[in-house]
Scaffold this motif. Sequence first.
Motif, PDB file in Angstrom:
ATOM      1  N   GLN A 237     -69.521 -17.378   3.530  1.00 48.81           N
ATOM      2  CA  GLN A 237     -69.200 -16.524   2.800  1.00 48.81           C
ATOM      3  C   GLN A 237     -67.809 -16.375   2.533  1.00 48.81           C
ATOM      4  N   GLN A 238     -66.934 -16.786   3.412  1.00 48.38           N
ATOM      5  CA  GLN A 238     -65.570 -16.523   3.085  1.00 48.38           C
ATOM      6  C   GLN A 238     -65.033 -17.511   2.017  1.00 48.38           C
ATOM      7  N   GLY A 241     -65.997 -16.939  -1.166  1.00 37.62           N
ATOM      8  CA  GLY A 241     -65.228 -15.791  -1.901  1.00 37.62           C
ATOM      9  C   GLY A 241     -63.980 -16.514  -2.197  1.00 37.62           C
ATOM     10  N   ILE A 242     -63.441 -17.167  -1.393  1.00 45.21           N
ATOM     11  CA  ILE A 242     -62.186 -17.951  -1.907  1.00 45.21           C
ATOM     12  C   ILE A 242     -62.174 -18.832  -3.065  1.00 45.21           C
ATOM     13  N   CYS A 243     -63.476 -19.473  -3.138  1.00 48.25           N
ATOM     14  CA  CYS A 243     -63.781 -20.338  -4.480  1.00 48.25           C
ATOM     15  C   CYS A 243     -63.912 -19.465  -5.608  1.00 48.25           C
ATOM     16  N   ASN A 244     -64.696 -18.328  -5.308  1.00 44.25           N
ATOM     17  CA  ASN A 244     -64.814 -17.437  -6.632  1.00 44.25           C
ATOM     18  C   ASN A 244     -63.620 -16.721  -6.964  1.00 44.25           C
ATOM     19  N   LEU A 245     -62.467 -16.351  -6.100  1.00 45.52           N
ATOM     20  CA  LEU A 245     -61.331 -15.977  -6.420  1.00 45.52           C
ATOM     21  C   LEU A 245     -60.428 -16.840  -7.140  1.00 45.52           C
ATOM     22  N   GLN A 246     -60.366 -18.210  -6.511  1.00 43.57           N
ATOM     23  CA  GLN A 246     -59.618 -18.972  -7.372  1.00 43.57           C
ATOM     24  C   GLN A 246     -60.018 -19.543  -8.674  1.00 43.57           C
ATOM     25  N   ARG A 321     -58.661  -9.234   1.744  1.00 46.33           N
ATOM     26  CA  ARG A 321     -60.091  -8.205   2.108  1.00 46.33           C
ATOM     27  C   ARG A 321     -60.958  -9.603   2.704  1.00 46.33           C
ATOM     28  N   ILE A 322     -60.960 -10.456   1.951  1.00 49.23           N
ATOM     29  CA  ILE A 322     -61.787 -11.739   2.389  1.00 49.23           C
ATOM     30  C   ILE A 322     -61.463 -12.355   3.507  1.00 49.23           C
ATOM     31  N   LEU A 323     -60.291 -12.680   4.101  1.00 46.67           N
ATOM     32  CA  LEU A 323     -59.876 -13.121   5.493  1.00 46.67           C
ATOM     33  C   LEU A 323     -60.010 -12.107   6.671  1.00 46.67           C
ATOM     34  N   THR A 324     -59.912 -12.585   7.725  1.00 46.41           N
ATOM     35  CA  THR A 324     -59.752 -11.510   8.841  1.00 46.41           C
ATOM     36  C   THR A 324     -58.206 -11.583   9.133  1.00 46.41           C
ATOM     37  N   ALA A 325     -57.815 -10.774   9.990  1.00 40.17           N
ATOM     38  CA  ALA A 325     -56.648 -10.371  10.285  1.00 40.17           C
ATOM     39  C   ALA A 325     -55.572 -11.679  10.705  1.00 40.17           C
TER      40      ALA A 325
END
Length: 355
Positions: A237-238, A241-246, A321-325
């Motif tokens: 899922q992450q 999300g990163i691919c879509n954001l890019q 928001r996509i990544l953990t702390a």
Amino acid sequence: MFQKGTTIGSSLGSGHIENWGESGIGDNSQQTDTSTDVDTDDKNQVSFVSFLIFSLYIRLYVFVFCKSSALRRLAQNREAARKSRLRKKAYVQQLENSRLRLAQLEQELQRARQQGIFIATGVSGDIGHSVAGNGVLAFDLDYVHWVDEHQRLINDLRSAVNSSMGDNELRHLVDGVMAHYEEVFQLKSIGTKADVFHMLSGMWKTPVERCFMWLGGFRSSELLKVIGNHLEPLTDQQLMGICNLQQSSQQAEDALSQGMEALQQSLVDTLSASSLGPTSSGNVADYMGQMALAMGKLATLENFIHQADLLRQQTLQQMHRILTARQAARALLVINDYTSRLRALSSLWLARPRE
């Protein structure tokens, strides 16, 4: 005899009466002329007095009018002199403030260079332009302070990542760095209004950083590529999300780049619409209209830079928001290390030996 005497007496009496009558008539005519002369003299005297009074009124009016005009001019001159003194005082104060800020900026630049943080030589080389625009000078100085504070926050974040700090404390430090990024976008917004070309050219960055700049900053899509190579294993899922954001960042960048190309072509068409010969041989009205149209198109540059910064800001927020702390902390450290190496490369390039 009596008749004759009567006749003679009558004739004498008659003659005497006639002579007396003529004398009376003569006397009456003389009295009438005298009376007429007296009335005329009185009227003339009255007219002369009236004339004198009228003349006095005119002179008094002229005196009062001239006096009031002189007082009014004196008051206007005093007010103009007062305003001139105030303008001069404000101008001197402005010069003094600029001098102090310039001295402070030079100290900050020297300290930044000693700490290994290179600030573009364009800031000091183009100092006449910076002094002319206090907004640009203020941005350059505030950006130096922002870099110092950002380095301090990154050092705290690096120490926290290398330690056994819990996720809650780590998230608090990550939020602090993200909030600090928000500040630089606000500073850039102010700097863009002061001088859009200063922000567009990136003279507040190092030479190598300027080589990779896009519309006054970094490309979000390129930064996501750098981050993706150094993060911990991501979930599906992450990763999605990163691919879509890019991908969405790349599309937005392409749209803005096409808009900039269209603006440049529009400026070329506008400036070359009429003869390029001397303006004296052309129509001055057409020339001025041409320049006004070009100025209106240049004003849209601020919107392009604002949209580019908004894209960068939203990309960082979405990544957060996509990544953990802990992943977000690693991503922020990767971004800082990448920009620090660009600055170091600039310093090495400028310090290279020259034949």
